[in-house]
Design a protein around this motif. Structure first.
Motif, PDB file in Angstrom:
ATOM      1  N   SER A 576      27.949  49.100  28.770  1.00  0.00           N
ATOM      2  CA  SER A 576      29.148  48.182  28.777  1.00  0.00           C
ATOM      3  C   SER A 576      29.005  47.220  30.127  1.00  0.00           C
ATOM      4  O   SER A 576      30.115  47.143  30.678  1.00  0.00           O
ATOM      5  CB  SER A 576      30.408  49.195  28.930  1.00  0.00           C
ATOM      6  N   GLY A 577      27.713  47.282  30.694  1.00  0.00           N
ATOM      7  CA  GLY A 577      27.065  46.916  32.243  1.00  0.00           C
ATOM      8  C   GLY A 577      28.656  47.974  33.346  1.00  0.00           C
ATOM      9  O   GLY A 577      29.376  47.402  34.333  1.00  0.00           O
ATOM     10  N   TRP A 578      29.109  48.963  33.201  1.00  0.00           N
ATOM     11  CA  TRP A 578      30.020  49.841  33.744  1.00  0.00           C
ATOM     12  C   TRP A 578      30.079  50.010  35.023  1.00  0.00           C
ATOM     13  O   TRP A 578      30.759  49.863  35.972  1.00  0.00           O
ATOM     14  CB  TRP A 578      30.453  51.633  33.693  1.00  0.00           C
ATOM     15  N   GLN A 579      28.492  49.660  35.914  1.00  0.00           N
ATOM     16  CA  GLN A 579      28.415  50.227  37.090  1.00  0.00           C
ATOM     17  C   GLN A 579      28.572  48.258  37.720  1.00  0.00           C
ATOM     18  O   GLN A 579      28.851  47.946  38.832  1.00  0.00           O
ATOM     19  CB  GLN A 579      26.837  50.309  37.893  1.00  0.00           C
ATOM     20  N   SER A 580      28.277  48.049  37.360  1.00  0.00           N
ATOM     21  CA  SER A 580      28.417  46.181  37.742  1.00  0.00           C
ATOM     22  C   SER A 580      30.335  45.549  38.098  1.00  0.00           C
ATOM     23  O   SER A 580      31.384  46.455  37.452  1.00  0.00           O
ATOM     24  CB  SER A 580      28.405  44.465  36.895  1.00  0.00           C
ATOM     25  N   THR A 581      30.676  44.721  38.682  1.00  0.00           N
ATOM     26  CA  THR A 581      32.042  44.057  38.880  1.00  0.00           C
ATOM     27  C   THR A 581      32.488  43.651  37.986  1.00  0.00           C
ATOM     28  O   THR A 581      31.822  42.414  37.869  1.00  0.00           O
ATOM     29  CB  THR A 581      32.365  43.648  40.678  1.00  0.00           C
ATOM     30  N   PRO A 582      33.649  44.037  37.414  1.00  0.00           N
ATOM     31  CA  PRO A 582      34.024  42.972  36.603  1.00  0.00           C
ATOM     32  C   PRO A 582      34.795  42.222  37.240  1.00  0.00           C
ATOM     33  O   PRO A 582      34.887  41.555  38.548  1.00  0.00           O
ATOM     34  CB  PRO A 582      35.970  43.636  35.762  1.00  0.00           C
ATOM     35  N   ALA A 583      35.190  41.151  36.492  1.00  0.00           N
ATOM     36  CA  ALA A 583      35.656  39.493  37.258  1.00  0.00           C
ATOM     37  C   ALA A 583      36.885  39.702  37.004  1.00  0.00           C
ATOM     38  O   ALA A 583      37.787  40.396  37.058  1.00  0.00           O
ATOM     39  CB  ALA A 583      36.139  38.383  35.489  1.00  0.00           C
ATOM     40  N   PRO A 584      37.366  39.071  38.562  1.00  0.00           N
ATOM     41  CA  PRO A 584      38.627  39.046  38.647  1.00  0.00           C
ATOM     42  C   PRO A 584      39.783  39.132  38.020  1.00  0.00           C
ATOM     43  O   PRO A 584      40.053  38.892  37.134  1.00  0.00           O
ATOM     44  CB  PRO A 584      38.890  37.438  40.233  1.00  0.00           C
ATOM     45  N   GLY A 585      40.484  40.467  38.657  1.00  0.00           N
ATOM     46  CA  GLY A 585      41.644  40.382  37.735  1.00  0.00           C
ATOM     47  C   GLY A 585      41.208  41.394  36.556  1.00  0.00           C
ATOM     48  O   GLY A 585      42.328  41.915  35.974  1.00  0.00           O
ATOM     49  N   VAL A 586      40.424  41.840  36.483  1.00  0.00           N
ATOM     50  CA  VAL A 586      40.111  42.573  35.144  1.00  0.00           C
ATOM     51  C   VAL A 586      39.752  43.735  35.652  1.00  0.00           C
ATOM     52  O   VAL A 586      39.308  44.164  36.626  1.00  0.00           O
ATOM     53  CB  VAL A 586      39.394  41.824  33.988  1.00  0.00           C
ATOM     54  N   GLY A 587      40.065  44.703  34.681  1.00  0.00           N
ATOM     55  CA  GLY A 587      39.824  46.389  35.087  1.00  0.00           C
ATOM     56  C   GLY A 587      39.099  47.023  34.023  1.00  0.00           C
ATOM     57  O   GLY A 587      39.233  46.610  32.099  1.00  0.00           O
ATOM     58  N   ARG A 588      37.926  46.966  33.943  1.00  0.00           N
ATOM     59  CA  ARG A 588      37.299  48.265  32.721  1.00  0.00           C
ATOM     60  C   ARG A 588      37.802  49.681  32.294  1.00  0.00           C
ATOM     61  O   ARG A 588      38.303  50.510  33.746  1.00  0.00           O
ATOM     62  CB  ARG A 588      36.192  48.760  32.935  1.00  0.00           C
ATOM     63  N   GLU A 605      37.689  45.896  28.122  1.00  0.00           N
ATOM     64  CA  GLU A 605      38.011  45.480  29.257  1.00  0.00           C
ATOM     65  C   GLU A 605      39.402  44.339  29.283  1.00  0.00           C
ATOM     66  O   GLU A 605      39.543  43.716  28.716  1.00  0.00           O
ATOM     67  CB  GLU A 605      36.709  43.914  30.040  1.00  0.00           C
ATOM     68  N   ALA A 606      40.364  44.498  30.517  1.00  0.00           N
ATOM     69  CA  ALA A 606      41.449  44.215  29.907  1.00  0.00           C
ATOM     70  C   ALA A 606      42.243  43.361  31.449  1.00  0.00           C
ATOM     71  O   ALA A 606      41.639  44.260  32.278  1.00  0.00           O
ATOM     72  CB  ALA A 606      42.549  45.373  29.260  1.00  0.00           C
ATOM     73  N   SER A 607      43.075  42.799  31.353  1.00  0.00           N
ATOM     74  CA  SER A 607      43.727  42.445  32.048  1.00  0.00           C
ATOM     75  C   SER A 607      45.639  41.973  32.113  1.00  0.00           C
ATOM     76  O   SER A 607      45.361  42.220  30.939  1.00  0.00           O
ATOM     77  CB  SER A 607      42.943  40.832  32.737  1.00  0.00           C
ATOM     78  N   VAL A 608      45.702  41.917  32.728  1.00  0.00           N
ATOM     79  CA  VAL A 608      48.010  41.861  32.526  1.00  0.00           C
ATOM     80  C   VAL A 608      48.269  40.249  33.424  1.00  0.00           C
ATOM     81  O   VAL A 608      47.785  40.504  34.703  1.00  0.00           O
ATOM     82  CB  VAL A 608      48.191  42.687  33.252  1.00  0.00           C
ATOM     83  N   ASP A 609      48.569  39.402  33.191  1.00  0.00           N
ATOM     84  CA  ASP A 609      48.890  38.656  33.420  1.00  0.00           C
ATOM     85  C   ASP A 609      50.187  38.085  34.434  1.00  0.00           C
ATOM     86  O   ASP A 609      50.928  39.018  34.130  1.00  0.00           O
ATOM     87  CB  ASP A 609      48.705  37.308  32.158  1.00  0.00           C
ATOM     88  N   GLU A 610      50.608  36.998  34.487  1.00  0.00           N
ATOM     89  CA  GLU A 610      51.402  37.129  35.222  1.00  0.00           C
ATOM     90  C   GLU A 610      52.929  37.308  34.766  1.00  0.00           C
ATOM     91  O   GLU A 610      53.627  37.574  35.361  1.00  0.00           O
ATOM     92  CB  GLU A 610      51.416  35.017  35.991  1.00  0.00           C
ATOM     93  N   GLY A 611      52.942  36.987  33.437  1.00  0.00           N
ATOM     94  CA  GLY A 611      54.323  37.053  32.569  1.00  0.00           C
ATOM     95  C   GLY A 611      53.856  39.345  32.015  1.00  0.00           C
ATOM     96  O   GLY A 611      55.105  39.346  31.889  1.00  0.00           O
ATOM     97  N   GLY A 612      53.235  40.214  32.406  1.00  0.00           N
ATOM     98  CA  GLY A 612      53.302  41.120  32.755  1.00  0.00           C
ATOM     99  C   GLY A 612      52.981  41.527  31.241  1.00  0.00           C
ATOM    100  O   GLY A 612      52.481  42.428  30.100  1.00  0.00           O
TER     101      GLY A 612
END
Lengths: 733, 154
Positions: A576-588, A605-612
């Protein structure tokens, strides 16, 4: 009372599994009668499970059903492997619903695994088994690891053994000089060979060995191969016939409305409006439902919609979902656990002056199976005999339940098992109201009648995954390790036997508080491991953050060095590349859950948009199920489990209001669609020499907590209640 | 008054009452059971067929509107020689179906998508393929559509 009865039944099963119901060869009239129904001219039967025709076609009969998981193809692979069959000549069919085709292997499998009365038997499943013997149960992710490993391989090997014996006699050569491949026995020394089809009839007269030698994995040529599924061609051209597709001469179609509040009763209904609808032929009143019978479904539905039946609420009018959570909290706080497990004294650690205490409360709602094919069952009563066409997870139990409902002997009931448009645990006959409804309806009708549930009835009258809640508490010691962990959970069933706790913690406590509603809590794909996995794997993430440690390193430190669990976790972190830095706004987020003998780790890997709104970008899964029979199927099962889990976590919820289910169709019970499915779901299998685990269910549990943990990593907001959808606003970063 | 239409190349006259959803007329009158009943409210797409070449969710499409139309169901996708449509073939190669119940509708939706756009992009696939699959075959549906249009998977 309910719980004690279950324990008793469990004991009975363990005894039966060890002794009476072991897989033995044709040991009675039931098997001989069973074979008489399947063996035609020019065919030779080797046990009820395998026959060889004079044209070399090999047919396997499966006692378990395949409702999409691909098990029939894999079971055929296993029998054909040991038989050295020509795969192009192999067919697989659902075994008839007769006692001679009962699924004894599942019982032996669970008994073997448990070594008697062990601690890993899914109790809820075994109580079903016990109540329904003889049965043909499909459940517990057991088809391949038990039916395949115990029954199919042995059957194939035994058939090959007597084919070799027969060939040796006909060729006048010792067995040791003969080889088998692709349905042919060859004597290399003389250059002669015999086809299985030409010696099958004589070979089948020989007595089968009880313990034939099975192949070593190095000799496999079918097991482990990505064989194309045998059922797929019929599922791309519309020719596959599901339960709802049955058509019989003179058949009528019916549809039903049940009491909106479960356990309610039909008090009264004026039948006239329905009878005035063109095409409607009959209105039938049952204890808790009204049924309209018509020439076709649309006419029946119009007739039903014209009615204004009155139903009682059975005293459940005050029941609603928030109140259930409150009642569960009160029950837990009162402190009288129904069942307790664990080791050590957690309170000593909780009271230690230097302990860091973390507590959290989690909640999950009722969840619906939402199989794509609504229930449909066709029944025809004539001269004291009842004939049934339906797809269920246990055809033999359908026969029994229908016979009871119709007041007939099971011998007077014939069940034709059909394929199913999904199930996911919804089609255990014991929870399928339609069987008795349809059987009783048939007794009142002169025609065959197909009863179809509308989607609305399907959604409102499910056997839901339970609404459940938990309070977790842990003490982190000065060394940064978990010193004590307590899980208090409230729901109907005790999850202890099916949900192993794999972290090494000095003191653990798991307390189950029994809470029931008017709902028939049913097993939903991966059963109790869905919510228990969510509780435990969310909470350990909270503990890692509380201890200021990386969630991967923290989990790893609490797993035995060199264990299968640790190996899965390490491979997961790497892939999963756990140790690498995810894209901005993305959490692992990560989760690791063992269920049904299989260990599955997942990173979301997930993110939450401006609308929540949450978005899932990628899922990585690492699976240790021992060995894999069909890697294509195996991948599909894990991917499908992940998608179902994400769907449940993101948006699925059945709620009760005034005792009745609020939701009614896919509009208010949303299922994840293709656009919301992550573009990449990477599934990797770790081969191990461990006993084969299940695959239909274990992909489900980790995805929900891994998603919640990913959202925490992305936003700092902790999800403790599912579904996530309703908390969208709160997630705005 | 029967409703005349063409179904899978054959002239037919539907006798169902005109408000009957086409799905039930196809299934119960013509015995074409490939289109499935899933929700009855046009939410899941299991009943997807083509009317004059475009997808229609037949569970809410009354027979009256079928008058004079050319209708294709999953049973009519094969060539006259009985060969599978390239999309059906791609579905087998990608080993898409699990329970299979939604797949007739998925395939009909994909055939229309490809007919309209040729080589749909992943975003276009996401937008067009709104049928529900509870087994979670979506990754392989994507792969099959790319395969059917000679596009490499991502």
């Amino acid at each position: 009372m309910k719980i004690k009865r279950r324990y008793f039944l469990l004991g009975a099963v363990a005894v039966a599994g060890a002794g009476v119901f072991g897989v033995k060869w044709a040991d009675g009239d039931a098997q001989r009668r069973a074979m008489a129904t399947t063996i035609g001219d020019g065919e030779a039967g080797f046990t009820p499970w395998l026959k060889i025709a004079s044209d070399d076609v090999v047919t396997i009969y499966s006692p378990t059903i395949d409702f999409g998981q691909g098990s029939h193809t894999a079971l055929a692979q296993m029998a054909a492997e040991e038989l050295d069959a020509d795969w192009t000549k192999v067919r697989v069919e659902q075994a008839p619903a007769l006692p001679g085709f009962a699924n004894a292997a599942i019982i032996q499998g669970f008994a073997n695994e448990a070594g008697g009365l062990g601690d890993k038997i899914p109790k809820s499943l075994l109580s079903l088994v016990a109540r329904s013997m003889p049965m043909q149960l499909t459940g517990g992710s057991s088809s391949i690891r038990y039916v395949g490993q115990i029954l199919m391989r042995k059957t194939g090997a035994a058939a090959r053994y007597v084919l070799l014996e027969e060939a040796a006699a006909q060729l006048n050569a010792p067995v040791s000089e003969l080889t088998t491949a692709d349905n042919i026995v060859t004597h290399a020394a003389s250059g002669r060979s015999l086809r299985y089809g030409e010696i099958a009839a004589a070979a089948a007269e020989r007595s089968l060995p009880n313990t034939p030698t099975l192949k070593e994995p190095a000799a496999y040529r079918l097991i482990g191969q990505p064989v194309a599924r045998l059922d797929i061609p019929s599922k791309v051209d519309g020719s596959a016939q599901y339960g709802i597709d049955v058509s019989l001469p003179g058949m009528r179609v019916a549809t039903i409305m049940m009491a909106p509040v479960r356990e309610g009763r039909l008090e009264s209904v004026d039948e006239q409006p329905a009878l005035a609808v063109p095409g409607v032929e009959k209105v039938v009143q049952q204890d808790d439902a009204v049924i309209v019978v018509a020439r076709g479904y649309w006419q029946a539905l119009k007739g039903l919609r014209s009615l204004s039946p009155r139903f009682s609420d059975a005293g459940h009018a005050a029941l609603n979902s928030p109140a259930i959570y409150e009642a569960q909290d009160q029950l837990r706080e009162a402190g009288n656990a129904t069942n307790s497990a664990g080791s050590g004294d957690v309170d000593v650690h909780f009271d230690a002056p230097d302990a860091q205490i973390v507590e959290a409360q989690y909640r999950v709602p009722f969840v619906h199976h939402a199989m794509m094919e609504p229930f449909a069952m066709t029944a025809h009563h004539q001269d004291g005999k009842l004939e049934i066409w339906v797809g269920m997870q246990d055809p033999l139990s359908v026969r029994k339940i229908a016979a009871e409902a119709a007041g007939l002997s099971p011998d007077d009931v014939t069940v034709h098992p059909l394929i199913m448009g999904g199930g996911f645990g919804r089609r255990f006959p014991q929870s399928c109201q339609i069987i008795a409804q349809s059987a009783r309806l048939a007794m009142e009708c002169p025609w065959p009648v197909k009863l179809i549930w509308s989607r609305e009835e399907e959604v409102r009258h499910g056997a839901y995954r339970c609404q459940s809640s938990a309070h977790l508490k842990a003490a982190i010691g000065a060394d940064g390790a978990i010193a004590a962990w307590r899980t208090d959970y409230v729901q109907r069933d005790n999850a202890e036997m099916e949900c192993p706790f794999n972290y090494a913690v000095p003191a653990t406590s798991r307390r189950h508080f029994t809470y029931t509603t008017n709902q028939d809590d049913g097993p939903l794909r991966s059963v109790n491991s869905t919510q228990m996995g969510f509780y435990n794997e969310s909470f350990i993430d909270e503990l890692a953050h509380a201890a200021g440690q990386d969630p991967y390193a923290f989990r790893r430190a609490h797993l035995a060095d060199g264990s299968r669990h640790q190996r899965v976790l390490d491979e997961l972190a790497r892939r999963s590349g756990w140790q690498s830095t995810p894209a901005p706004g993305v959490g692992r987020g990560m989760a690791l859950v063992e269920s049904f003998g299989t260990i599955v780790g997942q990173v979301v890997e997930a993110s939450v948009d401006e609308g929540g709104q949450p978005h899932v970008h990628k899922v990585t899964a690492v699976v240790d199920c021992g060995s894999v029979v069909n890697p294509l199927n195996a991948e599909a099962q894990i991917q499908g489990g992940i998608i179902m889990s994400l769907s449940i976590a993101l948006g699925e919820e059945i709620t009760l209001e005034n005792g009745a289910v609020v939701q009614s169709n896919f509009g208010d019970y949303p299922i994840l669609k293709l656009a919301d499915t992550p573009p990449l779901i990477d599934v990797h299998f770790l081969q191990s020499d461990a006993a084969m685990g299940g695959l239909g269910e274990p992909g489900v549990p980790p995805a929900a907590p891994a998603l919640a943990n990913a959202i925490f990593a992305a936003t700092g907001k902790r999800i403790r209640t599912l579904p996530i959808r309703d908390q969208a606003r709160a997630l705005e970063a | 008054m029967p409703v005349a239409a063409t179904v899978n190349g054959q002239a037919v006259a539907f006798e169902s009452e005109t408000d009957t959803p086409l799905l039930w007329a196809l299934r119960e009158e013509l015995g074409l059971t490939g289109a499935k009943f899933g929700c009855g409210v046009s939410a899941c797409g299991a009943c997807t067929i083509h009317v004059d070449g475009r997808t229609v969710r037949s569970c809410v499409f009354p027979v009256s509107q079928a008058a004079g139309k050319t209708i294709t169901t999953i049973e009519g996708l094969k060539s006259n020689e009985g060969e599978l449509h390239p999309v059906q073939q791609a579905w087998i190669e990608a080993q898409v179906p699990q329970c299979g119940y939604c797949q007739s509708g998925q395939i009909m939706a994909a055939v229309d998508l490809i007919a309209r756009l040729g080589k749909p992009t992943p975003a276009q696939i996401d937008e067009a393929m709104t049928n529900i699959c509870r087994c979670g075959t979506y990754p392989r549906i994507r792969a099959a559509i790319l395969r059917a249009t000679d596009q490499a998977a991502e």
